[in-house]
Design an enzyme around this catalytic site. Structure first.
Site, PDB file in Angstrom:
ATOM      1  N   GLY A  92      -8.276  -1.086   1.682  1.00 27.87           N
ATOM      2  CA  GLY A  92      -6.836  -0.914   1.481  1.00 27.87           C
ATOM      3  C   GLY A  92      -6.302  -1.777   0.370  1.00 27.87           C
ATOM      4  N   THR A  93      -7.064  -1.917  -0.699  1.00 25.78           N
ATOM      5  CA  THR A  93      -6.668  -2.809  -1.792  1.00 25.78           C
ATOM      6  C   THR A  93      -5.344  -2.422  -2.435  1.00 25.78           C
ATOM      7  OG1 THR A  93      -8.100  -1.550  -3.277  1.00 25.78           O
ATOM      8  CG2 THR A  93      -9.000  -3.564  -2.356  1.00 25.78           C
ATOM      9  N   ARG A  94      -5.018  -1.148  -2.462  1.00 23.22           N
ATOM     10  CA  ARG A  94      -3.740  -0.737  -3.067  1.00 23.22           C
ATOM     11  C   ARG A  94      -2.543  -1.202  -2.253  1.00 23.22           C
ATOM     12  NH1 ARG A  94      -6.914   4.228  -4.597  1.00 23.22           N
ATOM     13  NH2 ARG A  94      -6.644   4.755  -2.425  1.00 23.22           N
ATOM     14  N   LEU A  95      -2.761  -1.530  -0.988  1.00 23.34           N
ATOM     15  CA  LEU A  95      -1.666  -2.040  -0.167  1.00 23.34           C
ATOM     16  C   LEU A  95      -1.362  -3.502  -0.452  1.00 23.34           C
ATOM     17  CD1 LEU A  95      -2.547  -0.520   3.331  1.00 23.34           C
ATOM     18  CD2 LEU A  95      -0.671   0.132   1.829  1.00 23.34           C
TER      19      LEU A  95
END
Length: 94
Positions: free
Chosen positions: A13-16
């Protein structure tokens, strides 16, 4: 014919931009993964629900382990196809 449901829950979930695994973010008072597992259990018995875990696997497992689902650990994350192929190699029904 027997069916199984596979839930992809190994991502970071790096984009979060959060340290928490994306599937543990809450909506409506419970983690996202719990909503998906609850829906899957409406279709198949819990032993036929497979949750693929990877990033922070222990936390994800802890959030739904009491529901009787199965877990598959994806130690090397090479994408969705890799996760499915890795598990399907061992099971004829999935």
């Amino acid at each position: 014919m027997q069916f199984a449901i596979v839930i992809m829950a190994a991502g970071k979930g790096t984009r979060l931009k959060s340290r928490r695994p994306k599937v543990l973010h809450e909506v409506g008072g419970k983690p996202l993964i719990r909503h998906v597992v609850d829906a899957a259990r409406q279709i198949v018995p819990p032993e036929d629900v497979y949750v693929i875990v990877g990033h922070e696997a222990g936390l994800v497992k802890d959030s739904v382990s009491a529901l009787g689902v199965q877990f598959v650990e994806q130690t090397e994350q090479k994408g969705t196809g890799h996760a499915m192929a890795d598990r399907a190699a061992g099971y004829a029904g999935i």
